[in-house]
Design a protein around this motif. Structure first.
Motif, mmCIF file in Angstrom:
data_model
loop_
_atom_site.group_PDB
_atom_site.id
_atom_site.type_symbol
_atom_site.label_atom_id
_atom_site.label_comp_id
_atom_site.label_asym_id
_atom_site.label_seq_id
_atom_site.Cartn_x
_atom_site.Cartn_y
_atom_site.Cartn_z
ATOM 1 N N GLN A 134 12.039 0.384 4.802
ATOM 2 C CA GLN A 134 11.661 -0.960 4.531
ATOM 3 C C GLN A 134 12.491 -1.666 3.502
ATOM 4 O O GLN A 134 12.927 -1.015 2.494
ATOM 5 N N LYS B 214 13.320 -3.741 0.092
ATOM 6 C CA LYS B 214 12.275 -4.190 -1.017
ATOM 7 C C LYS B 214 11.823 -5.437 -0.865
ATOM 8 O O LYS B 214 10.533 -5.493 -1.498
ATOM 9 N N VAL C 54 6.544 7.347 8.267
ATOM 10 C CA VAL C 54 7.210 7.014 7.381
ATOM 11 C C VAL C 54 8.427 6.207 8.031
ATOM 12 O O VAL C 54 9.112 6.730 9.078
ATOM 13 N N MET D 260 0.964 -1.169 -0.029
ATOM 14 C CA MET D 260 -0.235 -0.074 -0.066
ATOM 15 C C MET D 260 0.887 1.294 -0.007
ATOM 16 O O MET D 260 1.843 1.380 0.812
ATOM 17 N N THR D 261 0.592 1.987 -0.854
ATOM 18 C CA THR D 261 1.382 3.468 -0.836
ATOM 19 C C THR D 261 1.122 4.361 0.333
ATOM 20 O O THR D 261 -0.229 4.228 0.894
ATOM 21 N N ILE D 262 1.720 5.412 0.410
ATOM 22 C CA ILE D 262 1.417 6.301 1.442
ATOM 23 C C ILE D 262 0.196 7.020 1.053
ATOM 24 O O ILE D 262 -0.847 7.300 1.891
ATOM 25 N N ALA D 263 -0.161 7.345 -0.345
ATOM 26 C CA ALA D 263 -1.192 7.890 -0.620
ATOM 27 C C ALA D 263 -2.540 7.140 -0.458
ATOM 28 O O ALA D 263 -3.746 7.814 -0.005
ATOM 29 N N GLU D 264 -2.530 5.959 -0.998
ATOM 30 C CA GLU D 264 -3.400 5.036 -0.377
ATOM 31 C C GLU D 264 -3.895 5.112 1.000
ATOM 32 O O GLU D 264 -5.003 5.183 1.228
ATOM 33 N N GLU E 159 -2.064 12.865 -1.448
ATOM 34 C CA GLU E 159 -3.226 11.863 -1.708
ATOM 35 C C GLU E 159 -3.092 11.391 -3.308
ATOM 36 O O GLU E 159 -3.516 10.400 -3.766
ATOM 37 N N GLY F 250 -0.380 11.089 -4.762
ATOM 38 C CA GLY F 250 0.905 10.332 -4.860
ATOM 39 C C GLY F 250 2.275 11.034 -5.577
ATOM 40 O O GLY F 250 3.041 10.303 -6.348
ATOM 41 N N LYS F 251 2.172 12.409 -5.082
ATOM 42 C CA LYS F 251 3.174 13.043 -5.680
ATOM 43 C C LYS F 251 4.536 12.529 -5.148
ATOM 44 O O LYS F 251 4.645 12.197 -4.015
ATOM 45 N N PRO F 252 5.505 12.311 -6.193
ATOM 46 C CA PRO F 252 6.810 11.463 -6.039
ATOM 47 C C PRO F 252 7.929 12.367 -5.242
ATOM 48 O O PRO F 252 8.678 11.790 -4.229
#
Length: 68
Positions: free
Chosen positions: A61, A63, A58, A1-5, A36, A38-40
């Motif tokens: 972790q 890979k 944050v 799961m991404t930070i945005a999600e 939100e 998902g800007k890199p």
């Protein structure tokens, strides 16, 4: 799961609008929208301000999904 999600799901779970989240965490509405989306390139200190509301932060972790 991404930070945005994660942020989007948690915000909705808590019944917050993006503006509510911005005000509760002390970051700008533009930052919340970019986070939100998902800007890199986001500031990690501000991301952690938002994530703190959801008792998360944050972290590093590997890979393969394990902690270093």
């Amino acid at each position: 799961m991404t930070i945005a999600e994660f942020v989007r799901e948690k915000r909705k779970e808590y019944g917050l609008t993006q503006l509510d989240l911005s005000m509760k965490t002390g970051v700008g509405i533009r930052f919340v929208r970019e986070l939100e989306a998902g800007k890199p390139t986001i500031r990690l200190d501000k991301a952690n301000q938002v994530l703190a509301l959801f008792e998360a932060e944050v972290g590093v972790q590997t890979k393969d999904g394990t902690e270093p």
